[in-house]
Design a protein around this motif. Structure first.
Motif, mmCIF file in Angstrom:
data_model
loop_
_atom_site.group_PDB
_atom_site.id
_atom_site.type_symbol
_atom_site.label_atom_id
_atom_site.label_comp_id
_atom_site.label_asym_id
_atom_site.label_seq_id
_atom_site.Cartn_x
_atom_site.Cartn_y
_atom_site.Cartn_z
ATOM 1 N N PHE A 39 0.847 -1.189 0.000
ATOM 2 C CA PHE A 39 0.000 0.000 0.000
ATOM 3 C C PHE A 39 0.886 1.243 0.000
ATOM 4 O O PHE A 39 1.962 1.247 0.623
ATOM 5 C CB PHE A 39 -0.932 0.001 1.209
ATOM 6 C CG PHE A 39 -2.083 -0.943 1.064
ATOM 7 C CD1 PHE A 39 -3.111 -0.672 0.161
ATOM 8 C CD2 PHE A 39 -2.148 -2.106 1.820
ATOM 9 C CE1 PHE A 39 -4.178 -1.544 0.018
ATOM 10 C CE2 PHE A 39 -3.211 -2.991 1.682
ATOM 11 C CZ PHE A 39 -4.226 -2.703 0.777
ATOM 12 N N ALA A 51 1.498 -5.556 2.539
ATOM 13 C CA ALA A 51 0.341 -6.168 3.202
ATOM 14 C C ALA A 51 0.280 -7.648 2.831
ATOM 15 O O ALA A 51 -0.151 -8.480 3.625
ATOM 16 C CB ALA A 51 -0.942 -5.462 2.790
ATOM 17 N N PRO A 93 -4.465 -13.965 11.927
ATOM 18 C CA PRO A 93 -4.989 -12.910 12.806
ATOM 19 C C PRO A 93 -5.349 -11.644 12.037
ATOM 20 O O PRO A 93 -4.970 -11.489 10.872
ATOM 21 C CB PRO A 93 -3.832 -12.661 13.775
ATOM 22 C CG PRO A 93 -2.623 -13.217 13.134
ATOM 23 C CD PRO A 93 -3.059 -14.267 12.175
ATOM 24 N N SER A 94 -6.038 -10.753 12.702
ATOM 25 C CA SER A 94 -6.464 -9.504 12.091
ATOM 26 C C SER A 94 -5.266 -8.743 11.515
ATOM 27 O O SER A 94 -4.223 -8.629 12.158
ATOM 28 C CB SER A 94 -7.168 -8.652 13.147
ATOM 29 O OG SER A 94 -7.644 -7.484 12.551
ATOM 30 N N GLY A 95 -5.420 -8.274 10.283
ATOM 31 C CA GLY A 95 -4.373 -7.470 9.663
ATOM 32 C C GLY A 95 -3.281 -8.270 8.978
ATOM 33 O O GLY A 95 -2.309 -7.690 8.493
ATOM 34 N N CYS A 96 -3.423 -9.592 8.889
ATOM 35 C CA CYS A 96 -2.344 -10.411 8.320
ATOM 36 C C CYS A 96 -2.355 -10.420 6.791
ATOM 37 O O CYS A 96 -1.437 -10.956 6.180
ATOM 38 C CB CYS A 96 -2.413 -11.844 8.857
ATOM 39 S SG CYS A 96 -3.805 -12.779 8.212
ATOM 40 N N GLY A 97 -3.413 -9.870 6.172
ATOM 41 C CA GLY A 97 -3.425 -9.782 4.712
ATOM 42 C C GLY A 97 -4.400 -10.716 4.006
ATOM 43 O O GLY A 97 -4.312 -10.905 2.795
ATOM 44 N N LYS A 98 -5.343 -11.270 4.741
ATOM 45 C CA LYS A 98 -6.316 -12.195 4.146
ATOM 46 C C LYS A 98 -7.204 -11.506 3.115
ATOM 47 O O LYS A 98 -7.303 -11.946 1.969
ATOM 48 C CB LYS A 98 -7.223 -12.809 5.237
ATOM 49 C CG LYS A 98 -6.490 -13.488 6.354
ATOM 50 C CD LYS A 98 -7.452 -14.038 7.394
ATOM 51 C CE LYS A 98 -8.231 -13.021 8.180
ATOM 52 N NZ LYS A 98 -7.423 -12.160 9.067
ATOM 53 N N SER A 99 -7.848 -10.426 3.548
ATOM 54 C CA SER A 99 -8.761 -9.731 2.625
ATOM 55 C C SER A 99 -7.992 -9.170 1.440
ATOM 56 O O SER A 99 -8.473 -9.219 0.303
ATOM 57 C CB SER A 99 -9.498 -8.600 3.348
ATOM 58 O OG SER A 99 -10.326 -9.120 4.350
ATOM 59 N N THR A 100 -6.807 -8.647 1.693
ATOM 60 C CA THR A 100 -6.006 -8.092 0.608
ATOM 61 C C THR A 100 -5.677 -9.181 -0.422
ATOM 62 O O THR A 100 -5.811 -8.953 -1.627
ATOM 63 C CB THR A 100 -4.717 -7.439 1.168
ATOM 64 O OG1 THR A 100 -5.099 -6.468 2.147
ATOM 65 C CG2 THR A 100 -3.902 -6.777 0.084
ATOM 66 N N GLU A 118 -15.153 -13.719 5.121
ATOM 67 C CA GLU A 118 -15.861 -13.793 6.401
ATOM 68 C C GLU A 118 -17.379 -13.731 6.214
ATOM 69 O O GLU A 118 -18.043 -12.894 6.830
ATOM 70 C CB GLU A 118 -15.407 -12.645 7.320
ATOM 71 C CG GLU A 118 -13.899 -12.543 7.416
ATOM 72 C CD GLU A 118 -13.358 -12.733 8.817
ATOM 73 O OE1 GLU A 118 -14.142 -13.077 9.719
ATOM 74 O OE2 GLU A 118 -12.143 -12.565 8.985
ATOM 75 N N HIS A 129 -10.932 -15.441 10.136
ATOM 76 C CA HIS A 129 -9.899 -15.350 11.170
ATOM 77 C C HIS A 129 -10.115 -16.444 12.200
ATOM 78 O O HIS A 129 -9.360 -16.571 13.156
ATOM 79 C CB HIS A 129 -9.921 -13.973 11.838
ATOM 80 C CG HIS A 129 -11.190 -13.734 12.594
ATOM 81 N ND1 HIS A 129 -12.313 -13.205 12.003
ATOM 82 C CD2 HIS A 129 -11.533 -14.027 13.851
ATOM 83 C CE1 HIS A 129 -13.283 -13.157 12.893
ATOM 84 N NE2 HIS A 129 -12.847 -13.660 14.017
HETATM 85 N N1 LIG Z 1 -6.617 0.485 1.615
HETATM 86 C C1 LIG Z 1 -5.593 0.324 2.442
HETATM 87 N N2 LIG Z 1 -4.628 1.240 2.573
HETATM 88 C C2 LIG Z 1 -3.568 1.065 3.393
HETATM 89 N N3 LIG Z 1 -3.377 -0.026 4.131
HETATM 90 C C3 LIG Z 1 -4.301 -1.007 4.063
HETATM 91 C C4 LIG Z 1 -5.466 -0.892 3.225
HETATM 92 N N4 LIG Z 1 -6.204 -2.019 3.361
HETATM 93 C C5 LIG Z 1 -5.546 -2.781 4.238
HETATM 94 N N5 LIG Z 1 -4.411 -2.201 4.668
HETATM 95 C C6 LIG Z 1 -3.424 -2.769 5.590
HETATM 96 O O1 LIG Z 1 -2.941 -3.995 5.053
HETATM 97 C C7 LIG Z 1 -2.804 -4.983 6.061
HETATM 98 C C8 LIG Z 1 -3.652 -6.199 5.716
HETATM 99 O O2 LIG Z 1 -5.018 -5.840 5.759
HETATM 100 P P1 LIG Z 1 -6.181 -6.879 5.434
HETATM 101 O O3 LIG Z 1 -7.452 -6.100 5.345
HETATM 102 O O4 LIG Z 1 -5.808 -7.693 4.249
HETATM 103 O O5 LIG Z 1 -6.157 -7.794 6.754
HETATM 104 P P2 LIG Z 1 -7.089 -9.023 7.150
HETATM 105 O O6 LIG Z 1 -6.181 -10.199 7.340
HETATM 106 O O7 LIG Z 1 -8.199 -9.168 6.204
HETATM 107 O O8 LIG Z 1 -7.605 -8.577 8.604
HETATM 108 P P3 LIG Z 1 -9.075 -8.739 9.304
HETATM 109 O O9 LIG Z 1 -9.102 -10.114 9.895
HETATM 110 O O10 LIG Z 1 -9.027 -7.688 10.377
HETATM 111 O O11 LIG Z 1 -10.124 -8.501 8.274
HETATM 112 C C9 LIG Z 1 -3.187 -4.316 7.359
HETATM 113 O O12 LIG Z 1 -2.020 -3.905 7.985
HETATM 114 C C10 LIG Z 1 -4.022 -3.133 6.918
HETATM 115 O O13 LIG Z 1 -3.928 -2.071 7.846
#
Ligand SMILES: Nc1ncnc2c1ncn2[C@@H]1O[C@H](COP(=O)(O)OP(=O)(O)OP(=O)(O)O)[C@@H](O)[C@H]1O
Ligand SMILES: [Mg+2]
Length: 363
Positions: A13, A20, A39-46, A161, A194
């Motif tokens: 990002f 990410a 865990p939260s923030g590990c990059g799953k959704s990305t 999710e 998660h």
């Molecule tokens: N649009 C964005 N701009 C900047 N950073 C982002 C953006 N979207 C996500 N991130 C960052 O990228 C990392 C991964 O985010 P992601 O949403 O993929 O996590 P996740 O595993 O899906 O978490 P959760 O379980 O909380 O949904 C996090 O550190 C988040 O803060």
């Protein structure tokens, strides 16, 4: 139907200090149900959004079948996505909600109706097609959201999710329905959660992510039995694996006054690395109650679940009050305040490198 391949796929990002998602290498088989967990923030959704075309890919590529989709628009990818917030159109009936995307895509009415009927039959919702979302339960609405994805007849399903708005009981029944439906349709599916229990019960294979880095991808049972590292070991399993820092001695790992047993092969692997210390891992079910030998533990909580019982306690005499959890005979659990002696089963104990976290295995 199709395979999905991530090839060193990276998402950085703007302004971030680390990716990410970092150099993700992952191949998902045709028809497979793959779960991304962590865990939260590990990059799953990305990771999922990169596959969907909703997130720019800074490095590497993504393929669906043998088609490189890295730079294709979402609608050119032949995928359908179910989100956590699967907002339904409140003024439309179930049938209209399910068929809406097809209508927008210019699919003729007769074909739309056929696909909506088919999806409703699969989801056991034929009686509900005329209802509006407001008049339905959370679980039923969730199934409409699934229906919207099914009518698209995509090559790949992506789910982020999708059960997190449901209460605990409904989550359990709905996850079974989704897994059964996916198996019947045989459509390659990438599912994000998660919740490690959801991951373990639904996935053909599970990919564990931490800080944007893939830690291990394997069947649920292998993740549990042969975790690649201390993170996976601690993340998969409930209650979690006990992890203790130990000093390595000739017979095993010393924790306070107690020497915890380690198989000679694994000890040899530790010595081959020149380690004096390690992280010792033992699952709650790998302890047995032993008379006067083993780890002395003062019981603080007893969870009697009927089929199982877990005791939680602190190591007697130790200063820092480390929590230990063990599964015990549910018919004769110890009582709060008792001191019990817990002995790990030697060939079920793990050692991890204290620096890298890697599991040490017989050479
Ligand atoms: N649009 C964005 N701009 C900047 N950073 C982002 C953006 N979207 C996500 N991130 C960052 O990228 C990392 C991964 O985010 P992601 O949403 O993929 O996590 P996740 O595993 O899906 O978490 P959760 O379980 O909380 O949904 C996090 O550190 C988040 O803060
Ligand atoms: Mg997410």
């Amino acid at each position: 139907m199709a395979t999905v391949t991530y090839e060193t796929a990276t998402r950085m990002f703007p302004g971030a200090t680390r990716p990410a998602v970092s150099r993700l290498d992952l191949t998902i088989e045709d028809g497979e149900f793959l779960v991304l967990v962590g865990p939260s923030g590990c990059g799953k959704s990305t990771s999922l959004r990169m596959l969907a075309g909703l997130e720019f890919v800074n490095g590497g590529r993504i393929l669906i079948g043998d088609r490189d989709v890295t730079r294709l628009a979402p609608k050119e990818r032949d995928i359908a996505m179910v989100f956590q917030n699967y907002a339904l159109y409140p003024h439309m009936t179930v049938a209209e909600n399910m068929g809406f995307a097809l209508k927008m895509a210019g699919v003729p009415k007769q074909e739309r109706d056929r696909r909506v009927q088919e999806a409703a039959r699969l989801l056991d919702m034929e009686d509900l097609l005329g209802r509006k979302p407001a008049a339905m339960s959370g679980g039923q609405r969730q199934r409409v959201a699934m229906g919207r994805a099914i009518v698209r007849e995509p090559q790949v399903f992506l789910m982020d999710e999708p059960l997190s708005n449901l209460d605990a009981k409904l989550r359990v029944s709905t996850r079974t329905q989704i897994a059964a439906l996916q198996a019947r349709l045989g459509i390659t599916t990438v599912y994000v959660t998660h919740d490690q229990v959801e991951a373990m019960t639904m996935g053909d294979r599970v990919a564990v992510l931490k800080d944007g880095i893939l830690q291990q991808v394997d069947t649920p049972l292998r993740l549990y039995q042969v975790p690649a590292n201390v993170f996976v070991a601690g993340f998969i399993g409930s209650p979690a694996m006990n992890l203790f820092p130990v000093d390595l001695v000739a017979e095993g790992g010393r924790l306070g006054e107690t020497v915890l047993p380690v198989s000679p092969e694994i000890l040899a692997a530790a010595h081959a690395r020149g380690l004096d210390q390690a992280t010792y891992g033992v699952r709650p079910e790998s302890f047995r109650l032993a008379d006067g030998q083993g780890l002395p533990v003062t019981v603080t909580v007893v969870e009697a679940l009927g089929s199982d019982a877990f005791v939680y306690g602190t190591i007697a005499g130790a200063e820092n009050g480390r929590i230990v959890v063990a599964r015990v005979d549910p018919r004769r659990p110890p009582r709060k305040g008792d001191t019990v002696h817990l002995m790990p089963t030697t060939d079920e104990a793990y050692l991890f490198d204290p620096e890298t976290g890697e599991r040490l295995f017989s050479l």
